[in-house]
Design an enzyme around this catalytic site. Structure first.
Site, mmCIF file in Angstrom:
data_model
loop_
_atom_site.group_PDB
_atom_site.id
_atom_site.type_symbol
_atom_site.label_atom_id
_atom_site.label_comp_id
_atom_site.label_asym_id
_atom_site.label_seq_id
_atom_site.Cartn_x
_atom_site.Cartn_y
_atom_site.Cartn_z
ATOM 1 C CE LYS A 1 -8.168 -9.464 -4.641
ATOM 2 N NZ LYS A 1 -7.887 -9.575 -3.185
ATOM 3 C CE LYS B 1 -4.347 -1.705 1.862
ATOM 4 N NZ LYS B 1 -5.462 -1.456 2.796
ATOM 5 C CE LYS C 1 -14.437 -1.041 -2.103
ATOM 6 N NZ LYS C 1 -14.300 -0.693 -0.684
#
Length: 244
Positions: free
Chosen positions: A184, A103, A187
């Site tokens: 994957k 991240k 959003k």
């Protein structure tokens, strides 16, 4: 941090409902609005996401008569225990977390501190309730092991207080993007996502535009036909019918 898509449903929510209805567990489910702050949402966006997620929880079948459903920030003990646990957590332990490395995207010095200490708050979330089991996918096992380590450290220092929770490994199908079946569903790429609150016509449009493969044969072959394989996997997961 935003609307739920079918990857969230198939990977977590569907399993939550099964655990709740199994009769084996006293389940606690919460809306992680404190964790969401690491994504730097605005106040209006955060409030909208909180109410939206509560609606999704209830729509999926979570039942306040069977489970405890609450908002994380409404229980101040989460933040209080987080601070106490941070005092016994080393920076080295947190820097080893794979999800932080991912991240922070290599920008470790510029990443917000919340991303680094995220697993400590996660530990407080669970240890606070004497949880015996935590439903997790493989990607969360590292965080759970840190949680068990912190419980052990605390107990050794201050006396037996916390239970070391066990993982309840769940089958979490990897739902891939409609636009790129090798990544994957995310959003951040709305056209590649099927959101839980999408209108039927939006779902039909996205499926029709989904990436497929050359040739007209419909078969499951992840290596050579990743596009059609992705659609078959989604269809199978939702209908509970075998891919064959």
């Amino acid at each position: 941090t935003g609307r739920l898509h079918i990857g969230n449903y198939l990977g977590a929510l569907e399993n939550f409902v099964e655990l709740q209805n199994s009769g084996k567990y006293q389940c606690y489910f919460f809306i992680a609005d404190l964790h969401a702050l690491t994504e730097n949402p605005g106040a209006k966006e955060l409030n909208k996401n909180i109410t939206g997620l509560a609606s999704d929880f209830l729509s999926a079948g979570l039942d306040s008569k069977k489970s405890v459903i609450f908002q994380q920030s409404q229980v101040s003990a989460h933040s209080e225990l987080n601070w106490i646990l941070e005092a016994i957590t080393s920076i080295g332990e947190l820097r080893r977390m794979t999800q932080f490395k991912t991240k922070s995207d290599g920008e470790k010095e510029n990443a917000n501190v919340g991303l680094l200490t995220y697993p400590v708050l996660q530990s407080a979330d669970v240890l606070l309730y004497d949880a015996g089991f935590v439903p997790v996918g493989d990607d969360q096992l590292q965080h759970l092991e840190l949680m068990r380590t912190l419980a052990r450290k605390f107990n050794n220092k201050f006396g037996k207080t916390f239970i070391e929770p066990q993982p309840l490994l769940t089958k979490t199908p990897r739902v891939m993007s409609l636009l790129d079946p090798n990544k994957k569903m995310s959003k951040s790429q709305p056209e590649g996502c099927l959101f839980m609150d999408d209108e039927p016509e939006d779902i039909k449009r996205k499926i029709a535009r989904a990436t497929t493969d050359s040739g007209s044969e419909i078969k499951h072959d992840r290596k050579n036909k990743s596009g059609i394989s992705n659609l078959l996997e989604i269809y199978s997961s939702i209908t509970n019918e075998p891919i064959a």
